[in-house]
Design a protein around this motif. Structure first.
Motif, PDB file in Angstrom:
ATOM      1  N   TYR A  16       4.372  33.934  -6.960  1.00 30.38           N
ATOM      2  CA  TYR A  16       3.785  34.565  -5.872  1.00 30.38           C
ATOM      3  C   TYR A  16       3.571  34.183  -5.405  1.00 30.38           C
ATOM      4  CZ  TYR A  16      -0.446  36.691  -3.721  1.00 30.38           C
ATOM      5  OH  TYR A  16      -0.741  36.981  -2.538  1.00 30.38           O
ATOM      6  N   LEU A  17       2.775  32.769  -5.090  1.00 31.39           N
ATOM      7  CA  LEU A  17       2.547  32.022  -3.452  1.00 31.39           C
ATOM      8  C   LEU A  17       4.612  31.686  -2.735  1.00 31.39           C
ATOM      9  CD1 LEU A  17      -0.005  29.255  -4.275  1.00 31.39           C
ATOM     10  CD2 LEU A  17      -0.245  31.405  -2.954  1.00 31.39           C
ATOM     11  N   ALA A  18       5.270  32.018  -3.541  1.00 28.85           N
ATOM     12  CA  ALA A  18       6.970  31.226  -2.604  1.00 28.85           C
ATOM     13  C   ALA A  18       7.108  32.349  -2.914  1.00 28.85           C
ATOM     14  CB  ALA A  18       7.769  31.012  -4.384  1.00 28.85           C
ATOM     15  N   TRP A  19       6.940  33.962  -3.376  1.00 29.86           N
ATOM     16  CA  TRP A  19       6.800  35.552  -3.110  1.00 29.86           C
ATOM     17  C   TRP A  19       5.795  35.905  -1.784  1.00 29.86           C
ATOM     18  CZ3 TRP A  19       3.538  39.874  -3.281  1.00 29.86           C
ATOM     19  CH2 TRP A  19       3.468  40.838  -3.134  1.00 29.86           C
ATOM     20  N   ARG A  20       5.170  35.302  -1.177  1.00 31.00           N
ATOM     21  CA  ARG A  20       4.761  35.042   0.236  1.00 31.00           C
ATOM     22  C   ARG A  20       5.256  35.025   0.595  1.00 31.00           C
ATOM     23  NH1 ARG A  20       4.244  39.150  -0.311  1.00 31.00           N
ATOM     24  NH2 ARG A  20       2.883  39.400   1.562  1.00 31.00           N
ATOM     25  N   GLN A  21       5.492  33.124   1.041  1.00 34.44           N
ATOM     26  CA  GLN A  21       6.132  32.749   1.814  1.00 34.44           C
ATOM     27  C   GLN A  21       7.427  32.514   2.124  1.00 34.44           C
ATOM     28  OE1 GLN A  21       6.563  28.320   1.773  1.00 34.44           O
ATOM     29  NE2 GLN A  21       5.539  28.005   3.054  1.00 34.44           N
ATOM     30  N   VAL A  22       8.710  33.488   0.990  1.00 34.94           N
ATOM     31  CA  VAL A  22      10.137  34.002   0.971  1.00 34.94           C
ATOM     32  C   VAL A  22       9.838  35.129   2.308  1.00 34.94           C
ATOM     33  CG1 VAL A  22      11.968  35.370  -0.351  1.00 34.94           C
ATOM     34  CG2 VAL A  22      10.587  33.512  -0.924  1.00 34.94           C
ATOM     35  N   ASP A  23       8.576  36.074   1.867  1.00 33.78           N
ATOM     36  CA  ASP A  23       8.152  37.564   2.806  1.00 33.78           C
ATOM     37  C   ASP A  23       7.897  36.604   4.559  1.00 33.78           C
ATOM     38  OD1 ASP A  23       8.495  39.728   1.335  1.00 33.78           O
ATOM     39  OD2 ASP A  23       6.327  40.136   2.039  1.00 33.78           O
ATOM     40  N   CYS A  24       6.996  35.941   3.884  1.00 34.21           N
ATOM     41  CA  CYS A  24       6.828  34.906   5.543  1.00 34.21           C
ATOM     42  C   CYS A  24       8.289  34.908   6.318  1.00 34.21           C
ATOM     43  CB  CYS A  24       6.082  33.577   6.063  1.00 34.21           C
ATOM     44  SG  CYS A  24       5.550  32.799   6.812  1.00 34.21           S
ATOM     45  N   HIS A  25       8.850  34.233   5.692  1.00 38.82           N
ATOM     46  CA  HIS A  25      10.357  34.092   6.619  1.00 38.82           C
ATOM     47  C   HIS A  25      11.436  35.123   7.142  1.00 38.82           C
ATOM     48  CE1 HIS A  25      14.984  32.676   7.451  1.00 38.82           C
ATOM     49  NE2 HIS A  25      15.126  33.414   6.019  1.00 38.82           N
ATOM     50  N   ILE A  26      11.620  36.332   5.575  1.00 40.50           N
ATOM     51  CA  ILE A  26      12.229  37.555   6.047  1.00 40.50           C
ATOM     52  C   ILE A  26      11.227  38.488   7.118  1.00 40.50           C
ATOM     53  CG2 ILE A  26      13.412  39.901   4.936  1.00 40.50           C
ATOM     54  CD1 ILE A  26      12.812  37.769   2.362  1.00 40.50           C
ATOM     55  N   ASN A  27       9.926  38.402   7.121  1.00 45.40           N
ATOM     56  CA  ASN A  27       9.489  39.115   8.377  1.00 45.40           C
ATOM     57  C   ASN A  27       9.569  38.353   9.509  1.00 45.40           C
ATOM     58  OD1 ASN A  27       9.038  41.496   5.628  1.00 45.40           O
ATOM     59  ND2 ASN A  27       6.807  40.261   5.272  1.00 45.40           N
ATOM     60  N   ASN A  28       9.605  37.315   9.429  1.00 45.54           N
ATOM     61  CA  ASN A  28       9.720  36.324  10.909  1.00 45.54           C
ATOM     62  C   ASN A  28      10.606  36.609  11.454  1.00 45.54           C
ATOM     63  OD1 ASN A  28       8.302  34.964  12.814  1.00 45.54           O
ATOM     64  ND2 ASN A  28      10.025  33.268  12.175  1.00 45.54           N
ATOM     65  N   GLN A  29      12.012  36.538  10.342  1.00 50.33           N
ATOM     66  CA  GLN A  29      13.442  36.253  11.069  1.00 50.33           C
ATOM     67  C   GLN A  29      13.713  37.644  11.477  1.00 50.33           C
ATOM     68  OE1 GLN A  29      16.712  36.008   8.966  1.00 50.33           O
ATOM     69  NE2 GLN A  29      17.133  34.370  10.173  1.00 50.33           N
ATOM     70  N   TYR A  30      12.942  38.839  10.509  1.00 48.03           N
ATOM     71  CA  TYR A  30      13.005  40.319  11.431  1.00 48.03           C
ATOM     72  C   TYR A  30      12.492  40.574  13.083  1.00 48.03           C
ATOM     73  CZ  TYR A  30      13.735  45.340  11.588  1.00 48.03           C
ATOM     74  OH  TYR A  30      14.020  46.861  11.666  1.00 48.03           O
ATOM     75  N   ASN A  31      11.377  40.482  13.109  1.00 47.10           N
ATOM     76  CA  ASN A  31      10.587  40.687  13.682  1.00 47.10           C
ATOM     77  C   ASN A  31      10.930  40.075  15.157  1.00 47.10           C
ATOM     78  OD1 ASN A  31       8.967  42.355  12.387  1.00 47.10           O
ATOM     79  ND2 ASN A  31       7.932  40.789  11.400  1.00 47.10           N
ATOM     80  N   THR A  32      11.242  39.212  14.752  1.00 49.88           N
ATOM     81  CA  THR A  32      11.895  37.341  15.815  1.00 49.88           C
ATOM     82  C   THR A  32      12.781  38.770  16.444  1.00 49.88           C
ATOM     83  OG1 THR A  32      11.101  36.176  15.177  1.00 49.88           O
ATOM     84  CG2 THR A  32      12.288  36.093  16.687  1.00 49.88           C
ATOM     85  N   CYS A  33      13.721  38.825  15.516  1.00 46.05           N
ATOM     86  CA  CYS A  33      14.905  39.946  16.093  1.00 46.05           C
ATOM     87  C   CYS A  33      14.891  40.957  16.675  1.00 46.05           C
ATOM     88  CB  CYS A  33      16.436  40.080  15.227  1.00 46.05           C
ATOM     89  SG  CYS A  33      17.127  38.832  14.722  1.00 46.05           S
ATOM     90  N   PHE A  34      13.757  41.293  16.196  1.00 43.58           N
ATOM     91  CA  PHE A  34      13.146  43.077  16.600  1.00 43.58           C
ATOM     92  C   PHE A  34      12.537  43.145  18.264  1.00 43.58           C
ATOM     93  CE2 PHE A  34       9.759  46.029  17.079  1.00 43.58           C
ATOM     94  CZ  PHE A  34      10.838  47.460  17.091  1.00 43.58           C
ATOM     95  N   TRP A  35      12.204  42.091  18.544  1.00 46.32           N
ATOM     96  CA  TRP A  35      11.449  42.065  19.519  1.00 46.32           C
ATOM     97  C   TRP A  35      12.017  41.373  20.790  1.00 46.32           C
ATOM     98  CZ3 TRP A  35       7.457  45.400  21.203  1.00 46.32           C
ATOM     99  CH2 TRP A  35       6.855  45.314  19.820  1.00 46.32           C
ATOM    100  N   MET A  36      13.653  40.443  20.390  1.00 45.24           N
ATOM    101  CA  MET A  36      13.962  40.382  21.526  1.00 45.24           C
ATOM    102  C   MET A  36      14.604  41.171  21.930  1.00 45.24           C
ATOM    103  SD  MET A  36      13.136  37.478  22.326  1.00 45.24           S
ATOM    104  CE  MET A  36      14.557  37.525  23.177  1.00 45.24           C
TER     105      MET A  36
END
Length: 526
Positions: free
Chosen positions: A409-429
Motif C-alpha cells: 500500500y505504501l509503495a503504491w502511494r510512493q509510486v503515485d507520488c513519482h508519477i504525479n510529480n513527474q507529470y505535473n512538473t512537465c505540465f506546468w513547465m
C-alpha cells in the motif's frame, strides 16, 4: 490514480454507503472538551461566547454544503441533517462524517479570534463524528426531541451544580445534593437558594440552537434608472425554539419541508436506547494494520485561492509534514505516516485498540486533529497570508492483514507520488512556456517516463536533481535519538524523504512494523 503493480491494494477498501431512503444525520461532539474548556478559561456552567462560536461554525457548514439543510447544537455538540435525497459523496459514511467534522473544526479554529480576541488558541480543538441513520421522518423527529431534551437536562443540572460550587460547596458535595433530584426540585433549588428562575435563563442555554436556511434576496447591481437588481439565495441563520421537534416549528422554514418533508403532530416518550440503534457504526477487524488516509478536499481551488507555487509549493508540503509530526507525537498508536501533495496516510499498529477500533471514531479524530493543526500552524509557514476559506479534508479507513500488503500500500502511494510529480512538473513547465492547459495535456497524453524526462531536459531540468521531497514524498516515524555521553536513547519523531519501496528502508528501521520485536520472540523449531 496512477497505474502500478501495487494497485491491487485498493481491493481492501470497503464500501460504506448509507442506503436510501435513510435520512443522514452527522453528529459531532468535542473531544476532550473538559480539558479544552479549562485550558481556555471558559465560564461555568456555560460560556455564551463559546456557544456562539459553535453556532458560527455551524452556519458556515450550512453555507458551504448545500446538502446540509439543518443543524441543532448545544454545549460542544452539533447534529447536521442532510436533505432526504442527497447524493453527497454518493452517501459514503466515512466521506460524509470526515468532511463535515473537518470543515467544522477548521471553521472553529479560524473563527476563534472573532469570539476570543484576547485569548490564544493553546490547544488544538478537535471533534469526533458519527452517522445516525434515520429510517423515517418519525425517527428524525424523535432524535431531535431527544437531543433537545438532553440539552435541557444537562443545562439544568450543570447550572445547579456550579451555583452550589460557587456558593462554597465542594464539587463532591454538590453532586451528592443533586443525586436523584427531579426537574422541579432543581428549579426550586435555583429559585430558593440563588433567586434564579430557570425559565428566565437565555434561550441559547435552555433550548440549544438551530441552524436553518432562509431565503433572502441580495442586490447584485443597479439599473440605469436606479432600480436594484436582486438575486435570491439561501442564507444560514441561528434561531431558538422551545420545541424543535414539532410541526409548528418545522413549517416555519420552507427549506425543511421542501428538502426533508413534514413532521407529525407529536411523539411519545423517547427511549434513547431505541435511537442509539440507528448509529451507523462498524468495528475494524482485529489483528490488522489500520490505515487512515487523509486527503484534501477541493485543494485545487484552495491552492489557487492562496497562490501556492506550481507544480509544488515547498512551504505547503512542509505545513502538511508538520501536522503529521504533531499527530504522530500525540497518538502513540500511529507508528508511521506517509504524505505527498495534499494527502497523508497514517498507519496504526496492528494490535491497536484506539477507540475500540470503531472506524468513525478513529477517522473523525485523526481528520479533525489534522484540520485543526493545519489552521493553527498556517502562520508558521505563510506568515503574510490569510487563507480565504477554511481548508478541509476527507478520510477513510482500510485494514491490511499483513506487513507485506501494508508495505505494498505504501509503495503504491510512493509510486503515485513519482508519477504525479513527474507529470505535473512537465505540465506546468509547458503552461509557463506559453501553452494553454488543454495544449499541455495533449502534449503529455500517452507519454512515458523517459519521454517526460527528455521534455524536462528541454527546459534545462534534470528530474533526478529536483528536491527529493517532491519526488519521494515524506515519511514520518519515531526513531531513536542518541544522547551524547550515554548509550540510552529516546524516541524522536523524524521526517525523511527516502525510498520506502525497497527492502533496505524497512531493514534499517525494523521497529516501525515491530519486526525487531518479532525476531526476538521467534520460537525455535524442535
Amino acid at each position: 490514480m496512477a497505474n502500478s503493480k501495487y494497485e491491487y491494494v485498493k481491493r481492501f477498501e470497503v464500501e460504506d454507503e448509507v442506503m436510501y431512503p435513510n435520512i443522514i444525520v452527522v453528529q459531532i461532539a468535542g473531544r476532550n472538551f473538559h480539558r479544552f474548556s479549562e485550558e481556555h478559561g471558559f465560564e461555568k456552567p456555560n460560556d455564551e461566547k463559546a456557544l456562539n462560536l459553535m453556532n458560527a461554525s455551524a452556519t458556515k457548514v450550512l453555507e458551504n454544503f448545500s446538502d446540509v439543510v439543518f443543524g441543532y447544537g448545544f454545549s460542544d455538540e452539533y447534529s447536521f441533517v442532510l436533505k432526504k435525497e442527497t447524493t453527497f459523496y454518493q452517501r459514503r459514511a466515512s466521506k460524509i462524517l470526515s468532511i463535515i467534522v473537518s470543515f467544522f473544526t477548521s471553521a472553529y479554529a479560524t473563527k476563534w479570534k472573532e469570539f476570543f480576541p484576547l485569548k490564544e488558541l493553546n490547544l488544538s480543538p478537535s471533534f469526533r463524528s458519527r452517522i445516525i441513520c434515520c429510517a423515517s421522518m418519525e425517527v428524525l423527529q424523535a432524535y431531535l426531541a431527544w437531543r433537545q431534551s438532553e440539552c435541557h437536562l444537562n443545562n439544568q443540572y450543570n447550572t445547579c451544580l456550579w451555583k452550589l460550587i460557587f456558593s462554597g460547596t465542594s464539587e463532591k458535595e454538590a453532586k451528592e445534593i443533586l443525586k436523584g433530584t427531579q426537574k422541579q426540585e432543581k428549579n426550586e433549588l435555583l429559585f430558593r437558594q440563588f433567586g434564579i428562575n430557570y425559565k428566565d435563563l437565555p434561550q441559547i442555554l435552555r433550548q440549544g440552537s438551530c441552524a436553518v436556511k432562509i431565503k433572502v434576496e441580495d442586490i447584485v447591481k443597479y439599473r440605469e434608472n436606479g432600480a436594484p437588481v436582486k438575486r435570491p439565495r439561501k442564507k444560514a441563520v441561528i434561531v431558538h425554539s422551545e420545541n424543535i421537534a414539532t410541526k409548528g416549528f418545522w413549517n416555519n422554514y420552507s427549506c425543511l419541508t421542501e428538502e426533508l418533508g413534514s413532521l407529525g403532530e407529536g411523539i411519545n416518550k423517547i427511549k434513547p436506547e431505541f435511537l442509539r440503534s440507528f448509529k451507523f457504526q462498524s468495528k475494524l477487524m482485529l489483528s490488522t494494520w489500520i490505515v487512515i488516509r487523509v486527503d484534501g478536499c477541493h485543494f485545487h481551488r484552495f491552492c489557487e485561492d492562496n497562490g501556492f507555487q506550481k507544480p509544488n509549493d515547498e512551504q505547503a508540503l512542509k505545513l502538511m509534514n508538520s501536522c503529521a509530526i504533531s499527530l504522530v507525537e500525540m497518538c502513540k498508536d500511529i507508528i508511521f505516516a506517509y504524505g505527498v501533495s495534499d494527502e497523508f496516510s497514517f498507519v496504526l499498529k496492528k494490535d491497536s485498540l484506539l477507540y475500540q477500533r470503531h472506524s468513525s471514531e478513529i477517522i473523525s479524530a485523526i481528520v479533525s486533529l489534522f484540520s485543526s493543526m493545519y489552521v493553527m500552524k498556517w502562520k508558521e509557514f505563510f506568515p503574510e497570508n490569510d487563507f480565504k476559506e477554511p481548508p478541509y479534508f476527507d478520510g477513510r479507513s482500510v485494514c491490511y492483514p499483513s506487513s507485506k500488503i501494508l508495505r505494498d500500500y505504501l509503495a503504491w502511494r510512493q509510486v503515485d507520488c513519482h508519477i504525479n510529480n513527474q507529470y505535473n512538473t512537465c505540465f506546468w513547465m509547458l503552461v509557463k512556456s506559453g501553452k494553454s492547459r488543454t495544449e499541455a495535456q495533449s502534449c503529455l497524453k500517452g507519454t512515458q517516463a523517459q519521454e517526460k524526462n527528455e521534455l524536462l531536459a528541454q527546459f534545462g531540468i534534470d528530474y533526478d536533481a529536483l528536491p527529493i521531497m517532491f519526488r519521494m514524498g515524506s515519511s514520518v516515524f519515531r526513531d531513536k535519538e542518541e544522547l551524547s555521553g550515554t548509550d540510552i536513547g529516546r524516541d524522536k519523531v523524524v521526517v525523511e524523504h527516502c525510498n520506502i519501496i525497497e527492502e533496505s528502508f524497512w531493514k534499517e528501521h525494523p521497529r516501525i512494523l515491530g519486526e525487531e520485536a518479532e525476531e526476538k520472540h521467534v520460537i525455535p523449531l524442535l
